[in-house]
Design a protein around this motif. Structure first.
Motif, PDB file in Angstrom:
ATOM      1  N   ILE A   1       6.305  13.714   1.722  1.00 25.55           N
ATOM      2  CA  ILE A   1       5.708  14.118   2.996  1.00 25.55           C
ATOM      3  C   ILE A   1       4.191  13.978   2.938  1.00 25.55           C
ATOM      4  N   GLU A   2       3.626  14.492   1.868  1.00 20.86           N
ATOM      5  CA  GLU A   2       2.174  14.420   1.724  1.00 20.86           C
ATOM      6  C   GLU A   2       1.713  12.964   1.667  1.00 20.86           C
TER       7      GLU A   2
ATOM      8  N   ALA B   1      -1.129   8.586   3.832  1.00 26.19           N
ATOM      9  CA  ALA B   1      -1.150   7.129   4.034  1.00 26.19           C
ATOM     10  C   ALA B   1      -1.629   6.793   5.445  1.00 26.19           C
ATOM     11  N   VAL B   2      -1.245   7.617   6.402  1.00 25.61           N
ATOM     12  CA  VAL B   2      -1.699   7.380   7.774  1.00 25.61           C
ATOM     13  C   VAL B   2      -3.184   7.707   7.895  1.00 25.61           C
TER      14      VAL B   2
ATOM     15  N   PRO C   1       0.826  -1.226   0.000  1.00 21.78           N
ATOM     16  CA  PRO C   1       0.000   0.000   0.000  1.00 21.78           C
ATOM     17  C   PRO C   1       0.851   1.264   0.000  1.00 21.78           C
ATOM     18  N   TRP C   2       1.948   1.238   0.717  1.00 18.83           N
ATOM     19  CA  TRP C   2       2.825   2.407   0.696  1.00 18.83           C
ATOM     20  C   TRP C   2       3.359   2.655  -0.718  1.00 18.83           C
TER      21      TRP C   2
ATOM     22  N   SER D   1       4.968   4.901   8.713  1.00 23.40           N
ATOM     23  CA  SER D   1       4.868   5.920   7.681  1.00 23.40           C
ATOM     24  C   SER D   1       6.119   6.778   7.553  1.00 23.40           C
ATOM     25  N   ARG D   2       6.608   7.288   8.684  1.00 28.90           N
ATOM     26  CA  ARG D   2       7.758   8.172   8.541  1.00 28.90           C
ATOM     27  C   ARG D   2       9.027   7.414   8.155  1.00 28.90           C
ATOM     28  N   ASN D   3       9.127   6.183   8.578  1.00 29.43           N
ATOM     29  CA  ASN D   3      10.286   5.407   8.149  1.00 29.43           C
ATOM     30  C   ASN D   3      10.232   5.132   6.648  1.00 29.43           C
TER      31      ASN D   3
END
Lengths: 185, 185
Positions: free
Chosen positions: B152-153, B158-159, A142-143, B169-171
């Motif tokens: 970033i967006e 995604a979250v 999904p990412w 997400s940030r990783n």
DNA sequence: GAAATATGTCTCAAATATGTGACATACTAC
DNA sequence: GTAGTATGTCACATATTTGAGACATATTTC
């Protein structure tokens, strides 16, 4: 010559993409027709937007299916799908924004979109590459899917804003996407 | 306790980010105040949006400056700026969308934003890394800048959409951005 | 060129969004 | 508890957007 209906839809896509609340007056003007004519083709705003969604979805899916089938190699398939989406420009961006913004009433359609042929083909390509460890295995599918859409949008936007030359844009997009998922071609 | 003014701005950012034409009624409701109260703090819609822009710009810039200064190493600086922007969430997304959508009347402000301290710091970091051939030299800096914003967006979206867990997400964003610009840490 | 079709212009009514005044009520500080 | 401030409620005027009717004009088709 483009039909009036098609002209209106093209105009609406351009307008609503920037500002979903542009007046129908402005859409009509952009399409070069009177507002009265617009109303003859589309009962109301929702009808117009619905039509835009359908047409753009068809347009994007068709382009990506062609891209998918243009080469037997999975990596070339993905690359060509990326290029096809960038080529779709405003059409793709419109669809993407619409589904980002989608609320509950759109969920059915969203599911329909998600279970779509094109998307599942894309998913399988990525899944296989990940299984074969050709791409980074830390990232979830999904990412990667979200990222794929973002890179496309970036490429479209970069050209429109004048930041990046059109020819560079799709190359940059592919270089970046490859790198982002750790793919060595 | 958050001030009424701040509550309204937070609500407006959330609303206008999805749909810039949400009614003030809806913003007020989202903020848990009456529309009359909203009008006591903000003369009109434009005033409210202007205030949102200003506050969000300040908020994002502050967070990114802190991130910039949190580590002497250029790569850690960039990584922390990425994390800070993701942490800003809706604030960052609002600013980004506003400037994407910006029209002529906003150009002055846009220029002001572009010549901003934070952006020039970021540019210099990237420029130096590229000069030292630590990152891909094919890509142009404007492209990398656009890409940075998109990643970033993507992480924020995604979250929010539930596709990716907050911690991942940030990783993922950092892994992807590094790869996209060809950076080996 | 006559009929059919598509589009434009003008008009108006209804719906919606906005801004504000008048006054009631709730909350805070002292 | 009282003064002062913040907020809510209701009412209303105004502006904007929308949808559609009536009819003129243009374009296409045969």
């Amino acid at each position: 010559m483009e039909s009036t209906r098609a002209k209106i839809i093209t105009a609406a896509v351009r307008c609503f993409r920037n500002n979903p609340s542009d007046t129908l007056e402005k859409v009509a003007e952009e399409a070069g027709v009177s507002r009265r004519t617009l109303h003859r083709y589309f009962e109301n705003r929702d009808d117009l937007i619905e039509s835009c969604k359908n047409e753009m979805l068809v347009s994007c899916n068709k382009a990506m299916i062609i891209a998918y089938e243009s080469d037997p190699g999975p990596i070339k398939k993905i690359r060509n799908m990326l290029f096809a989406a960038i080529e779709q420009g405003a059409n793709y961006a419109f669809v993407k924004r619409i589904y980002e913004r989608s609320n509950f009433s759109d969920l059915d359609r969203k599911k329909e979109f998600e279970s779509d042929d094109v998307k599942s083909k894309w998913f399988n390509l990525i899944k296989d590459l990940q299984k074969a460890e050709r791409i980074n295995t830390e990232l979830t599918i999904p990412w990667i899917f979200n990222l794929f859409g973002s890179v496309i949008e970036t490429a479209i936007y970069a050209v429109e804003s004048g930041d990046v030359a059109k020819n560079d844009s799709r190359n940059f997009a592919w270089i970046s996407f490859k790198g982002a998922i750790g793919l060595n071609e």
